[in-house]
Each structure stands twice: as C-alpha cells, then as structure tokens.
Design a protein around this motif. Structure first.
Motif, PDB file in Angstrom:
ATOM      1  N   VAL A 113       0.864  -1.180   0.000  1.00 48.34           N
ATOM      2  CA  VAL A 113       0.000   0.000   0.000  1.00 48.34           C
ATOM      3  C   VAL A 113       0.902   1.233   0.000  1.00 48.34           C
ATOM      4  O   VAL A 113       2.045   1.213   0.470  1.00 48.34           O
ATOM      5  CB  VAL A 113      -0.923   0.016   1.235  1.00 48.34           C
ATOM      6  CG1 VAL A 113      -1.851  -1.164   1.209  1.00 48.34           C
ATOM      7  CG2 VAL A 113      -0.123  -0.001   2.515  1.00 48.34           C
ATOM      8  N   ASP A 114       0.409   2.319  -0.557  1.00 48.48           N
ATOM      9  CA  ASP A 114       1.204   3.545  -0.611  1.00 48.48           C
ATOM     10  C   ASP A 114       1.464   4.075   0.781  1.00 48.48           C
ATOM     11  O   ASP A 114       0.631   3.995   1.665  1.00 48.48           O
ATOM     12  CB  ASP A 114       0.453   4.605  -1.423  1.00 48.48           C
ATOM     13  CG  ASP A 114       0.320   4.171  -2.884  1.00 48.48           C
ATOM     14  OD1 ASP A 114       1.240   3.476  -3.362  1.00 48.48           O
ATOM     15  OD2 ASP A 114      -0.682   4.531  -3.518  1.00 48.48           O
ATOM     16  N   ARG A 131      -8.308   0.686  -5.424  1.00 52.80           N
ATOM     17  CA  ARG A 131      -8.249   0.510  -3.972  1.00 52.80           C
ATOM     18  C   ARG A 131      -9.329  -0.474  -3.557  1.00 52.80           C
ATOM     19  O   ARG A 131     -10.439  -0.449  -4.074  1.00 52.80           O
ATOM     20  CB  ARG A 131      -8.443   1.856  -3.260  1.00 52.80           C
ATOM     21  CG  ARG A 131      -8.125   1.850  -1.765  1.00 52.80           C
ATOM     22  CD  ARG A 131      -8.130   3.283  -1.233  1.00 52.80           C
ATOM     23  NE  ARG A 131      -7.637   3.358   0.133  1.00 52.80           N
ATOM     24  CZ  ARG A 131      -8.422   3.317   1.214  1.00 52.80           C
ATOM     25  NH1 ARG A 131      -9.728   3.209   1.076  1.00 52.80           N
ATOM     26  NH2 ARG A 131      -7.885   3.391   2.417  1.00 52.80           N
ATOM     27  N   GLU A 171      -4.294  -0.782  -4.124  1.00 55.67           N
ATOM     28  CA  GLU A 171      -4.064  -0.690  -2.690  1.00 55.67           C
ATOM     29  C   GLU A 171      -5.120  -1.520  -1.976  1.00 55.67           C
ATOM     30  O   GLU A 171      -6.316  -1.390  -2.232  1.00 55.67           O
ATOM     31  CB  GLU A 171      -4.161   0.768  -2.244  1.00 55.67           C
ATOM     32  CG  GLU A 171      -4.011   0.947  -0.736  1.00 55.67           C
ATOM     33  CD  GLU A 171      -4.293   2.369  -0.310  1.00 55.67           C
ATOM     34  OE1 GLU A 171      -4.170   2.656   0.883  1.00 55.67           O
ATOM     35  OE2 GLU A 171      -4.656   3.191  -1.173  1.00 55.67           O
TER      36      GLU A 171
END
Length: 847
Positions: free
Chosen positions: A19-20, A286, A60
C-alpha cells in the motif's frame, strides 16, 4: 488499522500487501512503500510484491491479515450428517439382522464370482496403499509447506485406530452383544472385526489432509480406499456392513479433528480479489474490507476511476454457514415460503448474477452486476454498482407520501415481473431523488430471491415491505398508501403472512422494539375490508420443535410396537380370543365419548344437542392424529360451544371447567383404585426415590418464585383474569343441580369407561388381574401418555400400560395383546368415525 509486525511476503495470496506510504523514505532517501502487517520496504521489493504479468496497475488493499486457521461450517454440517448416517446404519442393522445377513451372502457370492486375476490385482493395490498413501499425502503437504496439517492428519489416523480397538472390545467381548451378529461373522480364529482399522485410519487421514481439488492426489486416494474396502470384504476380514461403518467412522473422525483444530484457510486475500477484478476489466485502484462476515461472505469497497463498487466474495471456508441456515429454513418452512440452498459456490454465484440481470431488465433500481469471476479454485466474487439513497430506517417518520408512493411502485414493478426479493428489510429498501427532485425507490442489495416467483413468495415480499414501511411511517399511512398504489387485493392477500418468521433479521429486531406494530397493521387492513377478519395466518412452518419431538416419539413408538409384536403369536391370539369380551371392550370405548359429551354438556347452562356433542368428541379423536389430545380437545370443543350460541369468554371458561372436572375425577378414582389395589408386590407402584426427593425441591422453587415481585405481577396480570373469567361460569353451573350431576357424573363415566375397556381387553385374552390394579395401571399410563408429545400419546401409553400389566402378573404376550386391543378400541377405531363426524359437523356449521 494496525497489524502485527511480520516479514513481508513476496507471494501473492498471503498477508503482506503493498500500500502507498506517502511522505516516507527509506535509508537511501528513496520513496518507500508500506506493506500492511510488515515494516517499510524499498520500492524494488514493493514492485515485486505488486508485480502483475497482465500489466494491471497495482491496487491498494486494506484488510487485516488472514487467520492462520479457520473452522469451516461445511465441516460441521458434514460431521453431523456423517454421525447421523452412522447411527442410522448401525440401528437398521441391529433391527434387521436377518436382512443384513442375506445381503451379506449376496455380496459374498457376487465377489466370489469375480475373476480371480481381478481380485488379485485389487488385493495388490490395496496392500501397497497402506504404505504408499500416507507417504504420498505427507509429501504433498510438505511440498505445500503444511507440516502442521500433516501432523493433524496422522493424529486423526491414530485416533481412528484407537476407536476401532475400543469398538472391537465392546462388541467382541459382549458389552454390545446386539451388534455382534450385525457387524461380525464367524472366522477360523473366532469372529471378524466390527470395523477395519486400516480403512478407518486411511479415511480419517485423507479427510484431515483435505485432498479435495488436488489434481492427482484425490483420484489416487479414492482408488486406494475403494481397493482396500473391496479387499477387506472379499478376504472375509470384515462384513459388508463393517466396511460401511469403517468408512463412516473414519470420515467422522477426520471431520471432527479438522473442525476442532481448524483447517488451513483457502479464502483468497484482497490482493487476489483485486487482480481477479482487474482481469475482468474493472480498473480497481483501492480495495477496502468493510465486512469480514465469517457467516457467509465478505464485503469489500472497491474504488475505480468511475466510482465505487460493492464487491461480495464467497469462499469455501464460510460458504457453509449460509447454506446450512437456508437448508434448515427449507426444512422448517413450507414450499415457496423459502428458497432451496445452493449446493456449491458456482450455483450460488450464478443465481445471484441471474437475479441482478433480471432486476436490471425489469428497470428496478438495484445494484448492477459488473463482473462475476472466480478467485482461485475455491472462491468467487461479484462486483456490483453501489446505488445511492437513504434507507427507510434512516429516513424514518420524515418519509413523504410521494416517497412512499415510490416505494410501493418499486414493489409493483417486482410483482409485475414476478420477481421475489425475499429481503425487503428496513436496511435494504431506500429512497432517492432524481435531478428533477422526483423520488424513486432503490434496492440496496440484490438479495437471494426468485425469478418467475410463486404467488406465495410475492405475497411474502408484500408482507415484508408493509412491516418495513410501517416501522418508519406508521400502520395507518402504510396501509393507505399501499392500497392507493397496489390495490386492496394485494394488501389483503398479505394479511395471513404478517408473521415474524418470514421477515429478515433486521426487521425482527426492529419489531422487538415495537411489539404492537403487527397488531396495528392487521387492524388497519381489516378496517379496510372487514370480512378479512376471519383470515387466519398461513401455516408456513414445515417443522417445529414440537414436530421434531413428535417424529422422534413416533419413531420410539414404532420401535416399541414392532418389537413387542414380534413376541405375539397372532394366530394363537385370534383363535383363542374371547370375542364377547372384545366386543365389550369396544362398547366401553364408545361409552368414553358419552362421558366426555356429558361433561361438556354439564359445563354450560344452555342445553346442547347430545348427538352433536357426541360427534364433536369423535372429531376430537380424529384431531388427535395431528396434535396431542389436549390441544385438539380445547380447540374443537371451544369452537363447538361458540357455534352453539355460547359467548366467546363463556365458551373458553366452560371448556376449562370441563377439564377441571375431569382432573378431579381422575385424582379421586386414582386414589380409590390405589387403596383398593392394596400394597401387595404385584400391585405396588412405589415412586422412585429421586421423585420423592424432587417434590420438596419443586415446592421450594415455586415458593421462591412467588417471592419475586415480577412473578407475582405476571400471575396477577395473566392468571388471575382467567380465573376471574371461570369463576362466574362455575357459580352459574353450580346453581343448577342437574348440571352439576352431568358435570361430575360425566367425568366419572369417562374414566371408568376407559378402565372398563382395559379390563375387558385383558379378559378377552384369558387374563383376570384385579380390576383395581388394572385401574392403577390405566391411570399411570394416562399420565405418561399426556406427557408424550405424540398424537394420542402413541408409544408412551403402550409402553407404560404393557409394563404395568406385566408388573401385576400378566404375562408379556397377553399384556401386549391386551394393550393392542385396548388401543384399537379407544384410539384407532374411533378415527374414521371421527373423520366422518368432523365433516358432518363442518357441513352443518356446528364447528
């Protein structure tokens, strides 16, 4: 969401997802990417984690790590089924030893006639299986990095072997002698084993190893198990039934271990779900886990460039919960009032997709299916659009009439297209407004309904929505607006279905906060069409708790009667029976209905037709087929009194007074017969010590309950009003000496006729026990019969009276014959006459 620190995984499908992590840098100053559940890693490692051969952009994923072990509901369901089948097989074998022996001989002849070469090949394969199968399964589990599962599989195999040793000891040493002939056969060294340890251990091993879906392991294991079973039977080491018991026992042990210790989860992580959706053409950026519901499915929120999607994931680990609940509901409810469960994931996914397409084709605003795809071999997911709006629970009393009209238009569309939703609860039905401000109805979820639905399913939807709307807008507005859009017929047809059992869980929870709502809805509907007052609720339940107990009681009764009949020489009974006493038995049974008629006539101050009253008591005998006698007695007698002109409150009080008179007669005759019977060993009915000790305990408990204010309040509000209703009727009857004589004399006639019938039945087969002792036996049997929740006390009365007659000196064969004649005269023979009486009384509108 915090997660436990763990090393990052490079393999898709395990915890540790990229994930960022904006604003973070590694030690070299490069932008870092955070892997949930793992420390910060460099972009190179993150690229490996997010690599996708198809070139899809990385998604994500926000979700907690997958559990290490899960208990699958499907395993529990299979365990219950396997144990039940095992018990049934052993019970049937015990009851039908001769049939099992004949079948055994047929199977032996069939296998003996097989080519010797084929039997030899099968024997070789089975011999190799004992050594090779555990090695093959162990290697497969180690290759998949599942050493713990291998240990559990070996434990299950060991437990299975120990159970076989215990079963062998119990059966061969005579502790369970009834199973000796069913599960074993003579051999040179004694008798064969009641179960094969190799088959039990191998089956348990395979079950815990969970080889289902393994391309080559599963068929190999199946061939080896079949070969071992055939060899074991053909060699004479076990009977055919013992082979079946071994397989069922091994399966049960494996399922118990697998469910108790948990299995390795097969549910896909969110990263796999995102990749599957991307492969189906959705640009998922996401994926957020919203509901990790382990009882059926998981819900994700997917973010795409065009908006948010609702993603439902079904997997093998949790699918069994929903299937089990629906299967139980199908057993309990009748016909179209519920939908049959899907037997596998594919069938469930296809049905949901079909319903979504049908709703879209009908123009119903509901989630639209954008993608349906598999996620690995054991899971599937569906992606829907997320409709906007506010649920009726959120809007509440602020609902306008235009919004209510839009909701009813939604239902009208569903009915017009024969679509049943089966879940129109307050958290599912929504209202929204278009650009012009006009309201329209929206479904938040597709539901698990029907296409081309039956009329009953559509009426259930109407009843469900009536309650859902009434929870927000009140009963009066709900009925008024529903009739304005749907018409009176559609609303009135839902009246019999206003029952909590057809509502969703959220609706039933809301109804618990407003327990009077259903009553207000019924009143509003009947006010619109008064003739609907006589509409009774439809019987939707197929199985109830009482029904289960009744079936079990009938099974026990059948077992008792069949085993007792086996001891009776029917030919001798027919040839030696004294038919004069047999006719007297029937005459005495007929007098019991005269006694019941007299009691009912004496409980009211008006004059009743004796013929119709007598026919009503016959109809009560017929109703005993489908309900315990007390329930049928109260319902039919109350109905008869109402039709005879007695006021409703007085009718109920009169039936209660008749019951009290019968109880008083019963107690008086029991005491008198007990005294006359004496205390000799043959007529002694000494109560058990446990019962004697329980009496003061029960008294103390009752006194303690009466000391609680809430209990006293409940008695004052529920019991005392009924007593006050009966007292005037009692006083009214006691003002007429003739009615008192009818009341008490009829009660005495009823009980003495039953005793006389049993006495005549014993005399018909040559036994002459004391009349007082037979009376005590009858009263004891009547107590047990009233406690057994089977029609007419079937099974309980036969067992109790037979045991009582044997206790007072009647031999077992004569006792069973006497009881069967007595029950034929008092229970079975009146049934056809009761059916005729019930039909005639209905035609005359007397009930």
């Amino acid at each position: 969401m915090s997660a436990r620190e763990a090393p990052a995984s490079r393999t898709p499908g395990v915890p540790g997802r990229a994930v960022d992590a904006p604003g973070q840098q590694d030690a070299d100053g490069r932008p870092a990417v955070h892997v949930e559940g793992a420390p910060v890693v460099t972009p190179e490692v993150a690229a490996l984690l997010a690599a996708d051969p198809a070139g899809h952009p990385r998604a994500e994923v926000v979700e907690p790590p997958s559990p290490e072990r899960v208990r699958r509901p499907a395993d529990l369901l299979r365990l219950v089924v396997s144990v039940a089948v095992l018990v049934v097989v052993i019970a049937l074998a015990d009851l039908a030893v001769g049939t099992a022996g004949a079948l055994e001989q047929d199977l032996s002849l069939a296998t003996t006639g097989a080519p010797r070469l084929l039997l030899q090949v099968v024997s070789w394969v089975a011999g190799l299986a004992v050594v090779l199968l555990p090695l093959v399964i162990g290697a497969d589990l180690l290759r998949r990095s599942r050493p713990r599962q291998l240990v559990e599989a070996l434990v299950a195999a060991g437990v299975g072997a120990l159970l076989v040793l215990a079963l062998r000891t119990l059966v061969l040493e005579g502790h369970v002698a009834s199973l000796l002939s069913a599960l074993t056969r003579p051999t040179v060294d004694g008798r064969s084993s009641p179960a094969d340890a190799v088959l039990v251990s191998l089956t348990a091993l395979i079950t815990v190893a969970d080889v289902g879906g393994r391309r080559w392991v599963q068929p190999t294991a199946a061939v080896i198990i079949v070969s071992s079973a055939v060899t074991t039977f053909a060699s004479g080491q076990s009977t055919g039934l013992a082979v079946v018991v071994s397989l069922l026992l091994g399966w049960s042990v494996g399922l118990a271990v697998r469910y108790g210790l948990g299995a390795v989860p097969t549910r896909p992580p969110g990263s796999d779900v995102a990749l599957a959706l991307q492969g189906a053409g959705l640009e998922v950026r996401r994926l957020l886990l919203e509901d990790p519901d382990d009882s059926g499915e998981r819900s994700y929120r997917a973010v795409t460039p065009t908006g948010e999607l609702d993603v439902q994931v079904l997997d093998r680990d949790t699918f069994g919960f929903a299937t089990g609940r629906r299967f139980w509901r199908m057993l309990r409810l009748r016909g179209a009032s519920t939908r049959a469960p899907a037997l596998n994931l594919r069938a469930e996914v296809e049905h949901r997709a079909l319903v979504a397409l049908a709703l879209a084709d009908a123009g119903v605003r509901a989630p639209r299916a954008l993608a349906v795809c598999e996620v690995g071999p054991f899971s599937a997911c569906l992606a829907y659009t997320d409709p906007q709006g506010r649920t009726l629970a959120e809007v509440g009393e602020a609902l306008t009439d235009d919004e209510l009209a839009a909701v009813w238009e939604l239902l009208a569309t569903l009915r017009r297209r024969r679509l049943a939703h089966r879940g129109l609860g307050p958290d599912v039905v929504m209202v929204a407004h278009g650009d012009d401000g006009a309201p329209y109805g929206v479904l938040r979820r597709v539901g698990g309904g029907d296409v081309a639905a039956a009329d009953l399913a559509l009426r259930i939807d109407a009843a469900q929505l009536l309650v859902t709307v009434a929870l927000a807008a009140g009963a009066e507005r709900t009925v008024r607006t529903a009739i304005a859009r749907l018409g009176e017929d559609a609303v009135v047809s839902a009246l019999p279905l206003l029952q909590p059992i057809v509502f969703t869980t959220s609706t039933r929870a809301a109804l618990r906060r407003d327990k009077e709502l259903l009553g207000r809805l019924r009143d509003e509907i009947t006010r619109v069409r008064p003739q609907a007052e006589q509409v009774e609720p439809l019987q939707l339940r197929r199985v109830t708790g009482r029904g289960v107990v009744t079936v079990a009681g009938l099974g026990v009764a059948g077992y008792f009667i069949l085993t007792q009949l086996a001891k009776v020489d029917v030919g001798r009974v027919v040839s030696e029976a004294r038919w004069t006493w047999a006719v007297a038995t029937v005459v005495a049974a007929a007098l019991t209905f005269a006694g019941a008629s007299t009691v009912l006539a004496g409980s009211v101050t008006i004059r009743l037709s004796f013929v119709r009253t007598y026919m009503t008591q016959l109809a009560v005998a017929f109703s005993g087929l489908v309900a315990p006698a007390v329930i049928g007695n109260l319902a039919l007698n109350t109905r008869f009194l109402l039709r005879s002109g007695v006021a409703p409150g007085v009718a109920a009080a009169s039936v209660g007074l008749a019951q009290v008179a019968q109880f008083c007669s019963y107690v008086i005759l029991l005491l008198v017969s007990g005294v006359l019977a004496g205390t000799g060993p043959r007529a002694s009915f000494t109560p058990p010590a446990a019962l004697v000790a329980a009496i003061p305990v029960v008294v103390l408990v009752v006194l303690a309950l009466l000391a609680v204010p809430k209990v006293r309040k409940a008695i004052a509000s529920r019991v005392l009003p009924q007593v006050r209703a009966v007292v005037p009727q009692v006083l009214g009857v006691f003002q007429h000496p003739g009615k008192v004589a009818q009341l008490l004399g009829g009660a005495m006639l009823l009980d003495t006729s039953f005793v006389a019938s049993l006495v005549c039945a014993t005399r018909a087969f040559g036994a002459e026990p004391p009349v007082a002792a037979v009376a005590v036996v009858y009263f004891a049997g009547a107590i047990i019969g009233s406690a057994v929740p089977t029609p007419g006390g079937l099974g309980g009365i036969e067992a109790a009276i037979s045991a009582g007659l044997i206790a007072i000196g009647v031999d077992s064969g004569t006792a069973v014959s006497s009881v069967l004649l007595y029950r034929l005269a008092t229970y079975w023979l009146p049934i056809p006459f009761g059916w005729f009486a019930l039909n005639r009384l209905t035609t005359w509108q007397a009930i």
